[in-house]
Motif scaffolding. Structure first.
Motif, mmCIF file in Angstrom:
data_model
loop_
_atom_site.group_PDB
_atom_site.id
_atom_site.type_symbol
_atom_site.label_atom_id
_atom_site.label_comp_id
_atom_site.label_asym_id
_atom_site.label_seq_id
_atom_site.Cartn_x
_atom_site.Cartn_y
_atom_site.Cartn_z
ATOM 1 N N HIS A 107 0.820 -1.207 0.000
ATOM 2 C CA HIS A 107 0.000 0.000 0.000
ATOM 3 C C HIS A 107 0.856 1.260 0.000
ATOM 4 C CE1 HIS A 107 -4.060 -1.783 1.558
ATOM 5 N NE2 HIS A 107 -3.922 -1.838 0.245
ATOM 6 N N GLN A 108 1.909 1.257 0.774
ATOM 7 C CA GLN A 108 2.777 2.435 0.829
ATOM 8 C C GLN A 108 3.379 2.730 -0.537
ATOM 9 O OE1 GLN A 108 5.698 2.132 3.984
ATOM 10 N NE2 GLN A 108 4.219 1.112 5.286
ATOM 11 N N SER B 86 2.267 1.810 -3.444
ATOM 12 C CA SER B 86 1.225 2.200 -4.388
ATOM 13 C C SER B 86 0.815 3.652 -4.185
ATOM 14 C CB SER B 86 -0.001 1.293 -4.230
ATOM 15 O OG SER B 86 0.309 -0.046 -4.548
ATOM 16 N N ALA B 87 0.611 4.046 -2.931
ATOM 17 C CA ALA B 87 0.161 5.406 -2.630
ATOM 18 C C ALA B 87 1.189 6.445 -3.052
ATOM 19 C CB ALA B 87 -0.135 5.547 -1.136
ATOM 20 N N PHE C 251 -7.780 8.118 -3.597
ATOM 21 C CA PHE C 251 -8.418 6.834 -3.335
ATOM 22 C C PHE C 251 -9.023 6.260 -4.611
ATOM 23 C CE2 PHE C 251 -11.828 4.274 -1.067
ATOM 24 C CZ PHE C 251 -10.935 3.304 -0.650
ATOM 25 N N LEU D 260 -6.275 4.793 -6.723
ATOM 26 C CA LEU D 260 -5.777 3.549 -6.149
ATOM 27 C C LEU D 260 -6.717 2.387 -6.438
ATOM 28 C CD1 LEU D 260 -4.432 4.809 -2.700
ATOM 29 C CD2 LEU D 260 -3.084 3.940 -4.618
ATOM 30 N N TRP E 61 -2.338 -2.179 -5.831
ATOM 31 C CA TRP E 61 -3.007 -1.775 -4.599
ATOM 32 C C TRP E 61 -4.017 -2.839 -4.166
ATOM 33 C CZ3 TRP E 61 -8.026 -0.661 -3.026
ATOM 34 C CH2 TRP E 61 -8.139 0.001 -1.796
ATOM 35 N N SER F 200 -4.412 -4.906 -0.783
ATOM 36 C CA SER F 200 -5.679 -4.916 -0.042
ATOM 37 C C SER F 200 -6.120 -6.339 0.277
ATOM 38 C CB SER F 200 -6.763 -4.212 -0.863
ATOM 39 O OG SER F 200 -6.445 -2.840 -1.046
ATOM 40 N N THR G 50 -9.094 3.233 5.718
ATOM 41 C CA THR G 50 -8.318 2.963 4.505
ATOM 42 C C THR G 50 -8.028 4.246 3.732
ATOM 43 O OG1 THR G 50 -9.292 0.749 4.304
ATOM 44 C CG2 THR G 50 -8.280 1.679 2.331
ATOM 45 N N SER G 51 -9.060 5.072 3.544
ATOM 46 C CA SER G 51 -8.887 6.300 2.757
ATOM 47 C C SER G 51 -7.948 7.280 3.447
ATOM 48 C CB SER G 51 -10.248 6.958 2.495
ATOM 49 O OG SER G 51 -10.884 7.319 3.703
ATOM 50 N N GLN H 42 -4.236 6.074 3.137
ATOM 51 C CA GLN H 42 -3.617 6.411 1.858
ATOM 52 C C GLN H 42 -3.337 7.908 1.764
ATOM 53 O OE1 GLN H 42 -2.784 3.639 0.343
ATOM 54 N NE2 GLN H 42 -4.012 2.637 1.910
ATOM 55 N N ARG I 170 0.281 9.746 1.265
ATOM 56 C CA ARG I 170 0.459 10.636 0.124
ATOM 57 C C ARG I 170 0.806 12.067 0.544
ATOM 58 N NH1 ARG I 170 1.957 10.596 -5.067
ATOM 59 N NH2 ARG I 170 1.391 12.584 -5.986
#
Length: 292
Positions: free
Chosen positions: A25-26, A28-29, A43, A46, A52, A56, A217-218, A221, A225
């Motif tokens: 996740h890191q 990807s963000a 979001f 992603l 991502w 998940s 989650t949102s 991210q 970011r």
């Protein structure tokens, strides 16, 4: 095998899967775009990123294991062991970055492992209730809601590290709340009969649980970011177990039983855990920062 022992094993397995999901996740963000974008747009982008979704799915497996652990043990026990996700993320991060784990990282990893062991054994956490009254939750919302709202407003006013830290506080707090709500959902989970499913659907915590998961989650991210991971990751990693532990005591009535002579040891262990967690998270984020 005792329920507490099985809960501990499940929590450690959850920590591993969450560590893998967190690493993905890191990356990807931070790799979506070099342009400044809003939290919702981030979001949305992603959601179209295949990598991502892999992260998940891996994290979801960790959440399932966490839920199973919470069904057998206390929130205090499970959350203390989930902090060890950094011990799994450390070698994974080093492998992906083509580097070796440093002596300082090994030292902090040993401190973290020792601190968690002391908290689990000396602290002797005990289970409380699985659910809380509506009045109790309203009290929590009255205190926690405005604080998180102020953090979100502050994150929009400031940028860079300050924004990242504020969003990380929100995300960590939400995931801590998520853990406590999971305890209530698992307690009502019975899909073997229609009556069990109906009872679960009537549980208010189920819907709050889903909303908190989405918001957690949102905001996670958004924190990744917003600025340097050296700001967001340590904050997030420390905030989650702290909020979960406080809520487990205040809302569910869980307790620690270190004995008269054990409180000083427990305080030192908690301080060591927080310090080591922040140090490891900061080190992990520093390595990942250039990958953008």
């Amino acid at each position: 095998m005792a329920k507490a022992d099985l809960a501990a094993l499940l929590a450690l397995a959850a920590a591993f899967f969450m560590a893998v999901g967190d690493v993905i996740h890191q990356r990807s963000a931070r790799g979506v775009t070099d342009e400044p974008i809003g939290h919702l747009e981030l979001f949305g982008r992603l959601l179209r990123d295949g990598r991502w979704w892999v992260g998940s799915g891996t994290a979801a497996a960790g959440f399932v294991l966490q839920a199973a652990a919470l069904g057998l043990g206390s929130v205090l026990l499970v959350q203390a062991l989930l902090v060890t996700s950094l011990l799994f993320a450390l070698p994974i991060s080093a492998r992906l970055s083509h580097r070796r784990v440093t002596r300082w990282e090994l030292l902090w990893a040993a401190v973290l492992a020792g601190a968690v062991a002391v908290i689990v054994t000396v602290g002797n956490p005990t289970e409380g209730a699985s659910r809380a009254s509506l009045e109790t939750w309203l009290g929590v919302a009255t205190v926690l809601g405005p604080l998180l709202a102020l953090c979100v407003v502050g994150a929009t006013v400031w940028s860079g590290p300050i924004s990242a830290v504020l969003m990380a506080v929100v995300s960590g707090a939400l995931w801590g709340l998520f853990a406590v709500l999971t305890k209530a959902v698992v307690h009502r989970l019975d899909v073997t009969s229609l009556a069990g499913v109906t009872e679960l659907l009537r549980t208010p915590e189920l819907y709050a649980w889903a909303v908190v998961a989405l918001l957690g989650t949102s905001t996670q991210q958004a924190a990744f970011r917003a600025g340097a991971l050296t700001a967001s990751l340590p904050t997030m990693t420390v905030a989650e177990p702290v909020v979960a532990s406080v809520l487990s005591v205040v809302v569910l009535g869980e307790t620690l039983r270190p004995g008269a002579a054990g409180w000083a040891t427990l305080v030192v262990a908690v301080a060591a855990m927080v310090t080591a967690t922040a140090a490891l998270a900061r080190g992990e984020a520093t390595v990942k920062e250039p990958s953008g």
